[in-house]
Design a protein around this motif. Structure first.
Motif, PDB file in Angstrom:
ATOM      1  N   ALA A  44      25.963  32.585  69.716  1.00 23.79           N
ATOM      2  CA  ALA A  44      26.020  33.688  69.760  1.00 23.79           C
ATOM      3  C   ALA A  44      24.798  34.242  70.485  1.00 23.79           C
ATOM      4  N   CYS A  45      25.286  35.676  70.598  1.00 31.25           N
ATOM      5  CA  CYS A  45      24.121  36.644  71.209  1.00 31.25           C
ATOM      6  C   CYS A  45      24.256  37.734  70.602  1.00 31.25           C
ATOM      7  N   VAL A  46      23.622  38.256  70.007  1.00 31.80           N
ATOM      8  CA  VAL A  46      23.837  40.160  69.492  1.00 31.80           C
ATOM      9  C   VAL A  46      22.631  40.744  70.187  1.00 31.80           C
ATOM     10  N   LEU A  47      23.373  42.233  70.838  1.00 31.91           N
ATOM     11  CA  LEU A  47      22.185  42.658  71.368  1.00 31.91           C
ATOM     12  C   LEU A  47      22.195  43.903  70.419  1.00 31.91           C
ATOM     13  N   LEU A  48      21.114  44.766  70.172  1.00 29.56           N
ATOM     14  CA  LEU A  48      20.382  45.624  69.537  1.00 29.56           C
ATOM     15  C   LEU A  48      20.113  46.642  70.393  1.00 29.56           C
ATOM     16  N   SER A  49      19.874  47.944  69.994  1.00 32.57           N
ATOM     17  CA  SER A  49      19.213  48.965  70.607  1.00 32.57           C
ATOM     18  C   SER A  49      18.471  50.154  69.735  1.00 32.57           C
ATOM     19  N   SER A  50      17.792  50.997  70.397  1.00 33.27           N
ATOM     20  CA  SER A  50      16.975  52.546  69.750  1.00 33.27           C
ATOM     21  C   SER A  50      17.215  53.226  70.816  1.00 33.27           C
ATOM     22  N   PHE A  51      17.618  52.865  72.263  1.00 34.09           N
ATOM     23  CA  PHE A  51      18.191  54.289  73.001  1.00 34.09           C
ATOM     24  C   PHE A  51      19.400  55.047  72.589  1.00 34.09           C
ATOM     25  N   ASP A  52      18.899  56.334  72.134  1.00 28.74           N
ATOM     26  CA  ASP A  52      19.693  57.922  72.280  1.00 28.74           C
ATOM     27  C   ASP A  52      21.129  57.608  73.058  1.00 28.74           C
ATOM     28  N   ASP A  53      20.963  56.437  74.028  1.00 26.91           N
ATOM     29  CA  ASP A  53      22.840  57.046  74.986  1.00 26.91           C
ATOM     30  C   ASP A  53      23.217  55.776  74.639  1.00 26.91           C
TER      31      ASP A  53
END
Length: 350
Positions: free
Chosen positions: A196-205
């Protein structure tokens, strides 16, 4: 600045068998053993709460005298394919390109691979040459959440960045043909392979549930409870019979202080996103939280459909929640356990 989960995607191996289809292989494996022992082993499989298991190896390969080298080569060859598949699916769901990933974490404990899986994924997907790599190899079932914690800390320190956590496991590759211990039998009954893969972000959008808080919890003097022994025939499962009871004893210390730091109680949590370590652990959690009106139906369902896939399993549970509709402000508590002995926790808010 907040860190959010963008999406989750899974990938399953090509081989699969129902519990009913596995029973004939047990007859062959246990040939010559005491008949009462054979019946006991079959009951363990039938009562494990697992209807189906997937595997990187065919059942014939699992239940044959394959060497450690042969099994590990399958783990590497097929694991790279499966890891790439779940990462590509996650990127497609997020509408991201491979070059959008700044931080790549791979987690796995069921085989040995040097270079690690992340190096192969970078080449296979033609990711950026400056992507930051972190392979996590020895945290067992807890590593899916551990990887997310590491990703959050990186992203919190680096606004406007994106991370991928890829969990790929093949417990089938650790099956010991000549080991008739309860640890080997129980692990064979409850475990399956998957990625499994989880994608994470610190982009405001970027949208998705926010990782509000995260913590690890270490059980003192419990190193013996879970892990692997490295033997001439491969990775031999260590699984203490006291694991469910030990977890139950520590639950108040694991859950309540963690939530109290965010001025929350378990009553404030809308969703329990727990790793399905096995049927007994699921029952322990249900006994503890059922009276509070909480359920872990999705945890039980993932165990039933796929078995315990070590680090990847909690991400399968998370995917079910990510794909469901949510109201703003809903909360989720992620929890998994692994060698050490340790617990990993993440608080989510939609």
């Amino acid at each position: 600045m907040s860190v959010k989960i963008k999406t989750v995607a899974k990938a399953l191996p090509s081989y699969s068998r129902s519990t009913e289809e596995i029973i004939p292989f047990l007859d062959t494996w246990l040939h010559g053993q005491d008949e009462r022992f054979v019946r006991k082993v079959k009951k363990i499989f039938e009562n494990a709460g697992v209807d189906k298991r997937y595997s990187l190896m065919s059942p014939e390969e699992v239940f044959s005298n394959t060497s450690f080298e042969e099994k590990n080569n399958i783990y590497i060859r097929e694991g790279i394919k499966l890891g790439a598949e779940c990462l590509e699916r996650a990127l497609e769901k997020a509408n991201w390109a491979p070059a959008d990933i700044d931080y790549l974490i791979t987690v796995s404990c069921t085989g040995i691979m040097i270079p690690s899986l992340d190096a192969f994924l970078i080449n296979k997907l033609k990711m950026r040459q400056d992507v930051v790599r972190l392979p996590v190899t020895e945290m067992g079932c807890a590593a899916g959440i551990s990887g997310m914690i590491y990703a959050k800390n990186f992203l919190k320190a680096n606004p406007g960045k994106r991370a991928a956590v890829v969990a790929m496991e093949s417990p089938a590759a650790t099956f010991q043909l000549d080991d008739f211990s309860m640890a080997n039998i129980v692990s064979a009954a409850i475990f399956g392979d998957g990625a499994a893969c989880v994608l994470l972000s610190s982009f405001d959008d970027d949208e998705g549930p926010e990782l509000v808080a995260e913590e690890m919890y270490h059980f003192y003097d419990a190193e013996h409870m879970m892990g692997f022994n490295l033997t001439n025939t491969g990775l031999q499962m260590v699984l203490d019979i006291e694991v469910p009871e030990t977890i139950a004893t520590h639950f108040p210390e694991i859950i309540y202080p963690f939530l109290a730091k965010e001025n929350l109680t378990i009553a404030d949590i809308d969703h329990l996103i727990f790793h399905p370590g096995g049927k007994k652990i699921v029952q322990v959690v249900e006994e503890l939280f059922g009276k509070l009106g909480k359920n872990i139906d999705d945890t039980r369902e993932v165990l039933r459909m796929y078995g315990n896939m070590s680090s990847a399993t909690v991400l399968y549970v998370l995917e079910r929640f990510m794909d469901a509709p949510h109201e703003k402000g809903e909360t989720g508590l992620m929890l998994s356990f692994g060698p050490g002995f340790s617990a990993q926790r993440i608080l989510l808010r939609w």
